[in-house]
Scaffold this active site. Structure first.
Site, mmCIF file in Angstrom:
data_model
loop_
_atom_site.group_PDB
_atom_site.id
_atom_site.type_symbol
_atom_site.label_atom_id
_atom_site.label_comp_id
_atom_site.label_asym_id
_atom_site.label_seq_id
_atom_site.Cartn_x
_atom_site.Cartn_y
_atom_site.Cartn_z
ATOM 1 N N GLU A 1 0.823 -1.213 0.000
ATOM 2 C CA GLU A 1 0.000 0.000 0.000
ATOM 3 C C GLU A 1 0.857 1.263 0.000
ATOM 4 O OE1 GLU A 1 -2.103 -2.882 -0.295
ATOM 5 O OE2 GLU A 1 -1.202 -2.997 1.689
ATOM 6 N N ASN B 1 -0.690 -7.858 -3.878
ATOM 7 C CA ASN B 1 -1.352 -7.054 -4.898
ATOM 8 C C ASN B 1 -0.381 -6.141 -5.641
ATOM 9 O OD1 ASN B 1 -1.519 -5.650 -2.112
ATOM 10 N ND2 ASN B 1 -1.744 -3.963 -3.548
ATOM 11 N N ASP C 1 -7.592 -5.690 -4.949
ATOM 12 C CA ASP C 1 -6.662 -5.935 -3.841
ATOM 13 C C ASP C 1 -6.767 -7.357 -3.304
ATOM 14 O OD1 ASP C 1 -4.651 -5.276 -1.912
ATOM 15 O OD2 ASP C 1 -6.221 -5.153 -0.403
#
EC number: 1.1.99.-
Length: 600
Positions: free
Chosen positions: A192, A276, A318
């Site tokens: 992230e 991801n 995700d």
């Protein structure tokens, strides 16, 4: 398809245990029924041959003793038991305790690392750590700041430490490190934040780097051979990753490695999954984004890749691919195969030949999964192995700044890292699941090192037209792709499961209950509410001729991030705060180990 070969399965489980339970690994007593590795064995089965506690007497369980860790936030993973000592870890600041099982859990030593608290700000889904490892008389710890530390198991003295990442750009360490032969395997977190994923192998003796394998980028950095590394049986070809990204996006493309690792000593292959691609806005990264969302099989000595399988090309939701790979030997269509079973965040359960990378089964393990109609299983098809995406639920096709509603599962997946268990007695896999759907709106985001690189707004809610809860605990046939039974739960089951020879399967709930169920039927046999929500993994061991069951409680993780971090905005926690808002009515923050026993 025929049932599993019990003898072959048990042989695999015991080979993994023996590899750990010798003088170089789990030490003092080769036959001691310890818990020497987070997943129970190298095969990641989370199965124990202990049967003193069984389905007939488990109703009589009682608390034997407890231990407060002194730390709040989410407690994932489990303790280790090596000989007469239990080793307990905590989330940040990653304390370690050695407890004397012969003296009422007396603290023999404690390790309290000094870390910059600023690392907390870049830990996206709570300050968790998934547990310690043991090798060659050393306790191995991965700190949040990416420092790997080897501690003398007897004294707690630091033997060596190695920093493998940079929290300043969002790199953290949450996965347990795994010793394999003379190496220590270490992942990296931070997808992230645009962190480029990699597996690092350190030398066990001194912590120096042995090899490093990246998830994205040039072939020489991926540690692949374009002609011999395969994807579903075919060579991946030159520049397989670079050709699947636009420009240099692969350099901030994610594919981080923060789940669990398994190892087959006969094949000398390590198995793990990548996370991801970054960002969460698929419009900013055209292409398949290889090798994010991929199961990888690598040589343990060199890191060279034997085969890959990308489960969710160009991930739009995700659906990290980091969940555990469970290794079994089974008979499929009359032929004995070395299998790998993986329950992915995307809601599909995969069964593969772990030697060749052949895909055998890919089925939904929650019927509400709707983003795909299924995986193309025709080896002669151009889309072999790819999931067919439903346009209505495609965040890429709907586009930026458009809210795609009713996607199942939610981003946290039908199952996140909370590990499943396998029993060779029942030939079933026991899977803790999330029964959650979402609305997902991607937006354009710019990359700044050390700042969130997400680019999506989410909301989460229980799967509609179902039992109303947010979780199930299921039993799964991996060769047929079918659910045998399912137990509904009010919240996601965020605890790792444990299967035992006593025909009992244990798991914990976010409200804080430890629950054993009948391995054949799923019938609840007992429950006890611990002081805080459970996101830890159930473990068992024998000491002094008596079997014990242990569990860490301390609510947190992605599902419990609202409680753990004191968040109230429903969109915070990437949508989890709103989805799990009612959890605060059932539990509070904590940090405790609870150990159970039978009377007498």
């Amino acid at each position: 398809m025929k049932n599993l070969m019990n003898g072959a399965c048990l042989a695999l489980l015991m080979s993994g245990t023996a590899a750990l339970a010798n003088e170089q690994r789990a030490g003092r007593d080769r036959q001691a029924p310890q818990w020497a590795i987070q997943m129970g064995d190298y095969a990641n089965t989370r199965y124990s041959t202990l049967d003193q506690i069984n389905k007939d007497n488990v109703k009589d369980l009682r608390v034997a003793w407890t231990f407060s860790t002194g730390v709040l936030r989410g407690h994932e993973g489990s303790p280790l038991v090596i000989g007469d000592v239990m080793y307990v870890h905590t989330p940040f600041p990653n304390r370690v305790f050695a407890l004397d099982l012969n003296d009422n859990g007396k603290i023999l030593w404690r390790y309290e690392p000094q870390q910059d608290p600023n690392v907390i700000a870049v830990m996206s889904c709570d300050t968790v750590y998934r547990g310690l490892s043991y090798a060659d008389g050393m306790i191995l710890l991965g700190q949040a700041d990416t420092t790997v530390v080897a501690l003398d198991a007897t004294s707690g003295e630091v033997k060596w430490s190695t920093k493998i990442g940079d929290p300043g750009i969002g790199e953290t360490l949450t996965a347990t490190v795994v010793p394999v032969k003379d190496k220590v395997l270490v992942g990296i977190s931070g997808g992230e934040y645009g962190v480029r994923g990699r597996m690092t192998a350190l030398n066990l003796t001194d912590g120096s780097e042995a090899w490093k394998a990246w998830s994205t980028g040039p072939d020489e950095e991926l540690l692949v051979d374009p002609e011999t590394t395969t994807h579903l049986g075919k060579p991946i070809g030159a520049d397989s990753s670079l050709n699947s990204w636009e420009g240099d996006q692969w350099q901030i493309g994610g594919g981080t490695i923060w789940g669990w690792f398994s190892y087959d000593p006969d094949l000398n292959l390590v198995y793990y999954g990548t996370g991801n691609p970054s960002t969460w806005n698929p419009s900013q990264r055209p292409g398949d984004n290889k090798w994010s969302m991929t199961i990888m099989a690598r040589d343990a000595d060199t890191g060279m890749a034997k085969w890959f399988y990308q489960m969710t090309p160009h991930d739009e939701w995700d659906y990290d691919g980091v969940n555990e790979m469970i290794l079994t030997n089974q008979t499929v269509d009359g032929q004995e195969r070395k299998l790998l079973t993986h329950f992915d965040r995307n809601g599909l359960a995969y069964t593969m030949d772990r030697e060749t990378g052949e895909l055998l089964v890919a089925e939904k393990y929650d019927p509400v999964v709707n983003w795909t109609t299924g995986v193309d299983m025709d080896p002669n098809s151009e889309t072999y192995g790819r999931p067919a995406v439903v346009a209505e639920y495609s965040t890429a096709q709907n586009g930026e700044d458009e809210n795609t509603t009713g996607v199942c599962p939610a981003a946290l997946g039908t199952k996140d890292q909370q590990p499943a268990a396998f029993s060779p007695k029942t030939n079933l896999f026991y899977v803790p699941t999330n029964h959650v759907c979402m609305d997902y709106e991607p937006f354009r985001v710019a990359y700044t090192a050390g700042q969130p690189y997400v680019g999506a707004t989410l909301s989460m809610y229980p799967a509609p037209n179902s039992h109303g809860g947010m979780g199930n605990f299921i039993a799964w046939h991996n060769t047929t792709g079918e659910i045998k039974w399912s137990v509904p739960e009010q919240f996601s089951v965020w605890s790792g499961a444990l299967a035992t020879a006593g025909d009992v399967v244990f798991y914990g709930t976010l409200e804080g209950y430890l629950k054993p169920v009948d391995a054949q039927t799923g019938e609840e046999l007992y429950k006890f509410k611990t002081p805080s929500g459970i996101i830890g993994n159930v473990m068992t061991y024998e000491h002094g001729g008596k079997q014990y069951v242990g569990i860490l409680s301390g609510v947190g993780g992605w599902a419990g991030i609202g409680l753990a971090a004191g968040l109230t905005n429903p969109n915070d926690g990437l949508g989890a705060v709103g989805g799990y808002a009612s959890l605060s009515q059932y539990t509070e923050l904590g940090g405790q180990l609870t150990v159970f026993e039978l009377p007498g």
